[in-house]
Design a protein around this motif. Structure first.
Motif, mmCIF file in Angstrom:
data_model
loop_
_atom_site.group_PDB
_atom_site.id
_atom_site.type_symbol
_atom_site.label_atom_id
_atom_site.label_comp_id
_atom_site.label_asym_id
_atom_site.label_seq_id
_atom_site.Cartn_x
_atom_site.Cartn_y
_atom_site.Cartn_z
ATOM 1 N N PRO A 91 -0.842 2.153 3.295
ATOM 2 C CA PRO A 91 -1.081 1.074 2.535
ATOM 3 C C PRO A 91 -0.223 0.190 1.593
ATOM 4 N N ALA A 143 -5.312 -2.040 1.795
ATOM 5 C CA ALA A 143 -5.671 -0.757 1.455
ATOM 6 C C ALA A 143 -5.879 -0.061 2.825
ATOM 7 N N ASN A 180 -5.577 -6.721 -2.203
ATOM 8 C CA ASN A 180 -5.495 -5.587 -2.307
ATOM 9 C C ASN A 180 -6.636 -4.509 -1.415
ATOM 10 N N LEU A 237 0.209 -2.661 -1.814
ATOM 11 C CA LEU A 237 -0.444 -2.782 -3.182
ATOM 12 C C LEU A 237 0.435 -4.220 -3.687
#
Length: 454
Positions: free
Chosen positions: A36, A31, A27, A38
């Protein structure tokens, strides 16, 4: 409770810690992506291969083909994972240059979300993209590199483990592990007088983590107080300081480490991050002359030097990998059109990085000389540039007549334009040299014109 039961409980505990640590590590990189991404459940989210490819793109800076969409079927999942595995197997170890071997790690196991195989794959990525690359950039540890690749993953079926617990272990990972341990012993442990023998029990008390921070920022840690606190207190404070003051992502929690047998892979993953912030013993603020009033020794300057070195280190790693990727693409058995498309893809990445390399290798010293790190990065960029030029020339010469002949002429013309004319003591001799080059250039232009007319 039987030994077999204890063993299985230990495996479950280590698997849980690895899952949490590896998820956080992934992550931190996803990011950086735009937009981004996740990962919530590693074993589920990796199944379609989309996040796996996204992670590799962020780490490598390359674009990979990927099947995307809400209605992806298993056949698309397997294809995506296959793309990721093929990409990984095409990479080479930083230490020896040998390819990464993924034995018994296959697309279907990842698509099924098999915990041990997923964790083994992610560990291979961490070992290659983080631990190997960072430890290989330590000048004082270069001799530690072994003759075997440290990123060679194999799956072993241990007699003590049931089939459901089949796990990926790393064969010959000694070079990267040994280099990281030697660095810790050479820096953190030596300065604070503690003993770091492994990536397990040596870290349980939290003192080792503080010693690493102390090696980078002595002002952040009071080692006497550290030695008088509990394990959990030390671990919590170390992770908090590292994140707040050094910007190191918190991949571990105290309860992950303060156990009977801490997970080595998780600790290695976390500790390797500190390598980015430790000053190069060959280029630190102490190298600045005492009479240089333009540089005052304070933390801001020290921090700036470390940040500059981090940028240079990342550029060097990128250039080395880019050069290897070019070499592999050049020998790929594809059509001329596909080779040109591949070249265009690399050329885009090359041009995107050009300005960054130019800025990073500009001298900031009074004498106009480059630092050691800058000189190394400049050499790496020049090798990449040479590779790109040679590739372009080879492609142009491979064109069917008369285009191939024109391509060869363009190469000679570009070489003549790039070649520097040394100014002689006698100006007449210099003029004659320039005249000969112009005449040769004129002959080549006439030849090219005639080819075009025919």
């Amino acid at each position: 409770m039987s030994n077999q039961t204890n063993f299985l409980l230990l495996l479950d505990e280590q698997e849980s810690v690895q899952k949490r640590t590896f998820t956080k590590w992934i992550n931190t990189h996803l990011a950086k992506r735009n937009p981004p991404m996740l990962v919530n459940d590693l074993f589920e989210d990796i199944k379609d291969g989309v996040m796996l490819i996204a992670l590799l793109e962020v780490l490598s800076g390359q674009k990979l083909p990927c099947e995307q969409g809400r209605q992806l079927k298993r056949i698309h999942w397997v294809a995506n994972i296959g793309t990721a595995l093929k990409f990984l197997e095409g990479r080479r170890s930083v230490y020896r240059g040998s390819p990464i071997k993924l034995v018994n790690i296959n697309s279907t196991d990842i698509a099924d979300g098999r915990p041990s195989i997923v964790l083994g794959l992610v560990w291979t990525i961490i070992l290659y993209f983080q631990i190997e690359e960072l430890t290989s950039n330590l000048p004082q540890l270069q001799p530690l590199s072994s003759s075997a690749s440290s990123v060679e993953s194999v799956v072993s079926s241990e007699t003590a483990s049931p089939p459901s617990k089949r796990k990926v272990v790393t064969k010959v990972q000694g070079s990267a592990r040994k280099a990281l341990l030697k660095w810790l012993q050479y820096t953190a442990a030596k300065q604070t007088g503690i003993e770091i023998k492994d990536f397990g029990q040596s870290w349980r008390s939290g003192v080792a983590f503080h010693s690493v921070i102390h090696a980078i920022r002595p002002d952040l840690v009071d080692m006497e107080k550290v030695r008088g606190r509990s394990n959990r207190e030390n671990l919590e404070e170390a992770f908090t300081i590292a994140e707040a003051e050094l910007g190191i992502p918190r991949l571990l929690d105290p309860e992950d480490v303060d156990v009977e047998k801490p997970d080595e892979k998780s600790i290695m993953t976390y500790v390797a991050q500190f390598l980015k912030y430790y000053p190069d013993p060959h280029h630190t603020v102490t190298d600045v002359p005492e009479n240089d009033v333009s540089f005052s020794y304070n933390w801001d300057n020290c921090k700036s030097v470390k940040e500059d070195r981090l940028v240079l280190r990342d550029l060097k790693v990128w250039a080395d990998q880019f050069e290897r990727d070019i070499a592999r693409a050049q020998v790929a058995e594809t059509s001329l059109q596909e080779k040109y498309q591949s070249f265009k893809h690399f050329r885009v990445q090359y041009e995107v990085k050009r300005k960054q390399f130019e800025l990073a290798t500009q001298s900031v010293r009074k004498d106009g000389k480059l630092s050691l790190d800058q000189a190394v990065v400049k050499q790496a960029w020049e090798r990449v540039s040479s590779r790109m030029l040679d590739w372009h020339i080879h492609l142009d010469k491979s064109l069917p007549a008369p285009l191939g002949t024109i391509g060869a002429w363009l190469y000679r013309a570009e070489s003549a334009l790039r070649e520097e004319v040394t100014v002689q003591q006698a100006h007449e001799e210099t003029a004659n040299t320039i005249h000969r080059k112009l005449e040769q250039h004129k002959v080549d232009v006439i030849k090219c014109f005639r080819i075009h007319r025919t």
